[in-house]
Design an enzyme around this catalytic site. Structure first.
Site, PDB file in Angstrom:
ATOM      1  N   ARG A   1       0.813  -1.220   0.000  1.00 55.20           N
ATOM      2  CA  ARG A   1       0.000   0.000   0.000  1.00 55.20           C
ATOM      3  C   ARG A   1       0.847   1.271   0.000  1.00 55.20           C
ATOM      4  O   ARG A   1       0.490   2.270   0.625  1.00 55.20           O
ATOM      5  CB  ARG A   1      -0.951   0.042   1.205  1.00 55.20           C
TER       6      ARG A   1
ATOM      7  N   ARG B   1      -3.626   6.249   0.834  1.00 58.51           N
ATOM      8  CA  ARG B   1      -4.254   7.463   1.380  1.00 58.51           C
ATOM      9  C   ARG B   1      -3.362   8.228   2.346  1.00 58.51           C
ATOM     10  O   ARG B   1      -3.680   9.347   2.730  1.00 58.51           O
ATOM     11  CB  ARG B   1      -5.564   7.094   2.094  1.00 58.51           C
TER      12      ARG B   1
ATOM     13  N   ARG C   1      -7.408  11.010  -5.999  1.00 56.08           N
ATOM     14  CA  ARG C   1      -8.529  10.083  -5.885  1.00 56.08           C
ATOM     15  C   ARG C   1      -9.842  10.779  -5.521  1.00 56.08           C
ATOM     16  O   ARG C   1     -10.908  10.220  -5.728  1.00 56.08           O
ATOM     17  CB  ARG C   1      -8.221   9.041  -4.781  1.00 56.08           C
TER      18      ARG C   1
ATOM     19  N   ASP D   1      -6.813  -3.335  -7.194  1.00 63.42           N
ATOM     20  CA  ASP D   1      -7.449  -3.934  -6.025  1.00 63.42           C
ATOM     21  C   ASP D   1      -7.646  -5.413  -6.290  1.00 63.42           C
ATOM     22  O   ASP D   1      -7.867  -5.810  -7.436  1.00 63.42           O
ATOM     23  CB  ASP D   1      -8.798  -3.258  -5.758  1.00 63.42           C
TER      24      ASP D   1
ATOM     25  N   TYR E   1     -14.224 -13.029   0.556  1.00 56.90           N
ATOM     26  CA  TYR E   1     -14.905 -11.752   0.287  1.00 56.90           C
ATOM     27  C   TYR E   1     -16.233 -11.970  -0.444  1.00 56.90           C
ATOM     28  O   TYR E   1     -17.230 -11.308  -0.173  1.00 56.90           O
ATOM     29  CB  TYR E   1     -14.035 -10.839  -0.584  1.00 56.90           C
TER      30      TYR E   1
END
Length: 365
Positions: free
Chosen positions: A35, A39, A48, A84, A162
């Site tokens: 990552r 963010r 983004r 992703d 998921y």
């Protein structure tokens, strides 16, 4: 087709990461962060801000920009394409949306075995995931050979969990109940995922990825037996199938990394699963991991991401200790999980620089 002949890419200037992955000697220990495009960077939040998350994933230009951002700030030894793991369930026909404050959410998770029939049984990865391939090709050119570009995918069990849970979960009890109640259907789903993941990874290499990482992020929810039955066989098969397809298509045999989070019980098996690199989370001692994995596989990891909240000097000390534990060779420094959004970029810089400085020092002496 142009996708299958990645000619004319810029010459690679810093191959330290690839050398370490292949077990060759390096002057310094290479380092990158899971990552690293994220963010915690203000420029990431700006880029983004206006976009829906998965719309960003589908824009090669934005993926390229986000992938390059951390490299403008830090002397990282590898880039990892911004994407992703849930683009694979999307390619199977499932709808996933990013819900602010909640994370990725499936509008219709798999509830019953019959729901497997709703999934695409044959996936044309170029049609469904071509946007990732385009992002990789564009980024590989835009990197101008600065560092290698890593492609990735989620592993079948993690993707399955998921698809059944419909999002994150602390227990994975819905997905695990399938393993106990519907073992045959679980294997059918895992096999379907393994086939798509294999084609997806091969397509990433054709597009220009120079290494591949498989994320078994939910390994820790399984015990040794279930891992042995429902995760490991697919992890093994993917490595083997990717390699044989790369040979068939005369594509480069790129190093592959397996990262099975919280699966120390399986390190010996993972060492023999066909991957050049085994990634580690922060819950295992470097020396112990090395003892279990042996000399023929490179290790990657495993600083606790929360160590980056410490003062910079402390980060330096922790990195030095980590390097002494792993040794500077056959080793790629990384965190034991991804960077968190509230981390200070300067502390990430301190981590990267400490790896370079301490490993160079250890190598000299």
């Amino acid at each position: 087709s142009c996708i299958h002949s990645p000619k004319g890419f810029p010459k690679l200037k810093n191959d330290t990461f690839l050398r370490a992955a292949r077990g060759e000697e390096t002057e310094h220990t290479p380092v990158w962060c899971m990552r690293q495009a994220g963010r915690y960077l203000p420029e990431f939040r700006e880029t983004r801000a206006a976009q829906d998350f998965f719309a960003t994933c589908r824009s090669p230009k934005l993926c390229c920009e986000l992938t390059l951002q951390p490299l403008r700030r830090f002397p990282l030894d590898a880039a990892i394409i911004f994407s992703d793991i849930l683009v694979v369930p999307q390619a199977l026909g499932m709808e996933v949306i990013m819900v602010p404050g909640k994370g990725p959410t499936f509008t219709e998770p798999l509830k019953e075995v019959e729901d497997l029939l709703k999934l695409r049984q044959k996936v044309d990865v170029t049609a469904e995931l071509g946007y990732v391939f385009q992002a990789i090709t564009l980024t590989r050119h835009s990197l101008e050979g600065r560092v290698p570009l890593i492609g990735f995918s989620g592993a079948p069990w993690t993707l399955m969990s998921y698809m059944i849970e419909g999002g994150g979960s602390t227990t994975m009890s819905k997905a695990k109940s399938w393993l106990y109640r519907h073992p045959e259907a679980s294997h059918r789903l895992l096999q379907l995922l393994a086939d798509v993941v294999t084609d997806y990874l091969v397509g990433q290499v054709a597009a220009g990825a120079q290494a591949l990482q498989l994320f078994e992020s939910h390994a820790g929810h399984l015990g040794p037996e279930q891992f042995q039955d429902f995760a490991l066989p697919y992890i093994r098969d993917i490595a083997q199938a990717v390699k044989s397809k790369l040979k068939e298509e005369a594509l480069p045999l790129v190093p592959m990394i397996i990262f099975a989070k919280d699966a120390h019980y399986a390190l010996r098996d993972l060492a023999h699963a066909g991957y050049e690199v085994v990634g580690l989370d922060w819950t295992i001692r470097p020396q112990e991991a090395r003892a279990q994995i042996g000399k023929d596989v490179t290790l990657q990891g495993n600083l606790d991401p929360c160590a980056l909240y410490a003062p910079k000097e402390k980060i330096g000390e922790l990195v030095k200790k980590m390097l002494e534990g792993f040794g500077t060779q056959r080793y790629i420094a990384n965190l034991g999980h991804g960077l968190y959004p509230d981390m200070n970029p300067e502390h990430v810089g301190a981590f990267v620089e400490a790896v370079h400085a301490h490993s160079r020092h250890i190598n000299k002496h």
